[in-house]
Design a protein around this motif. Structure first.
Motif, short mmCIF file in Angstrom:
data_model
loop_
_atom_site.label_atom_id
_atom_site.label_comp_id
_atom_site.label_asym_id
_atom_site.label_seq_id
_atom_site.Cartn_x
_atom_site.Cartn_y
_atom_site.Cartn_z
N ILE A 83 -1.24 5.10 2.03
CA ILE A 83 -1.45 5.71 0.73
C ILE A 83 -1.68 7.20 0.97
O ILE A 83 -2.76 7.61 1.42
CB ILE A 83 -2.65 5.10 -0.01
N ARG A 114 -4.20 -4.12 -9.18
CA ARG A 114 -2.99 -3.33 -8.96
C ARG A 114 -3.36 -1.88 -8.63
O ARG A 114 -4.21 -1.28 -9.27
CB ARG A 114 -2.08 -3.39 -10.18
N CYS A 115 -2.67 -1.34 -7.62
CA CYS A 115 -3.09 -0.08 -7.03
C CYS A 115 -1.86 0.79 -6.79
O CYS A 115 -0.85 0.34 -6.23
CB CYS A 115 -3.79 -0.37 -5.70
N TYR A 116 -1.91 2.05 -7.22
CA TYR A 116 -0.84 2.99 -6.91
C TYR A 116 -0.82 3.27 -5.41
O TYR A 116 -1.87 3.29 -4.75
CB TYR A 116 -1.03 4.30 -7.67
N ASP A 117 0.37 3.53 -4.87
CA ASP A 117 0.46 3.84 -3.44
C ASP A 117 0.63 5.34 -3.18
O ASP A 117 0.98 5.75 -2.08
CB ASP A 117 1.58 3.04 -2.77
N TRP A 119 -2.02 8.59 -4.32
CA TRP A 119 -3.22 8.94 -5.07
C TRP A 119 -3.25 10.44 -5.34
O TRP A 119 -3.01 11.25 -4.45
CB TRP A 119 -4.47 8.53 -4.31
#
Length: 211
Positions: A83, A114-117, A119
């Motif tokens: 990330i 759910r997580c953005y890759d 930041w």
């Protein structure tokens, strides 16, 4: 104390190993620390941290490192997800003619939501005026906002979070504010004292009655 002496005595299972370890960039962490090791020795020390994390968590490790160290740590954690964390301020140009404008968060294990890759919206102490968090006399200060984001996605309330390079206690403060538990090591007595005071203040703040 020294995490390389203390960690072998820590038994049991933990929710997450998270750390912003020394980046071996010749920063002055005091007499008890060496941030200018031969690359082979530095790599071996970091390998011991990774091996402990694999053995004592469900392979849940999160390490924040400078972009220059991404390949080294990815070799140690080949299964990790990268990330990139974008820096908002213009970086100082490097000798290889690049502006380094991100730090690398390497994480193993599936996020709990759910997580953005990629930041964005986080600031680092090296960004000067743009870093609005409280500052402490430590050359490798970690962002509390960033640490809380790591804990949000890669740990659960009640988990025990382990930080082998606790510094001035930022991971501990994030744990207090997010209902996690904390185990950390810090070899420098001055940083340890700052961390202890921050922890005491944060715990008092959490139990203060509403007026």
């Amino acid at each position: 104390g020294d995490c390389f002496e203390i960690f072998p005595t820590l038994l049991g299972r933990y929710g997450l190993l998270f750390s912003d370890p020394p980046w071996n960039q010749k920063k002055d962490y005091g007499e008890t620390s060496d941030d200018d090791l031969p690359i082979q020795e530095y790599t071996q020390r970091m390998r011991r941290i990774v091996e402990w994390g694999r053995a004592h968590t469900d392979n849940r490790i999160a390490l924040l490192v400078g972009s220059k160290l991404t390949h080294l740590f990815w070799d140690l954690l080949p299964e990790a997800r990268l990330i990139p964390i974008k820096k908002g301020a213009i970086a100082t140009p490097t000798s290889d003619m690049f502006f380094r404008q991100y730090a690398s968060l390497l994480v193993t294990g599936t996020p709990y939501e759910r997580c953005y890759d990629l930041w964005d919206g986080l600031r680092f102490p090296g960004e000067g005026y743009f870093f609005k968090e409280p500052r402490y006399p430590h050359p490798g200060l970690t962002s509390l906002k960033m640490t809380k984001r790591v804990l949000r996605y890669f740990s659960k309330p009640g988990d025990v979070i382990v930080d082998p390079f606790a510094g001035t206690g930022t991971t501990a403060i994030a744990c207090i504010e997010m209902d996690r538990n904390f185990v950390g090591c810090e070899i420098n007595l001055d940083y340890y004292a700052i961390a202890q005071q921050r922890i005491e203040d944060a715990q008092k703040q959490m139990v203060m009655p509403l007026s």
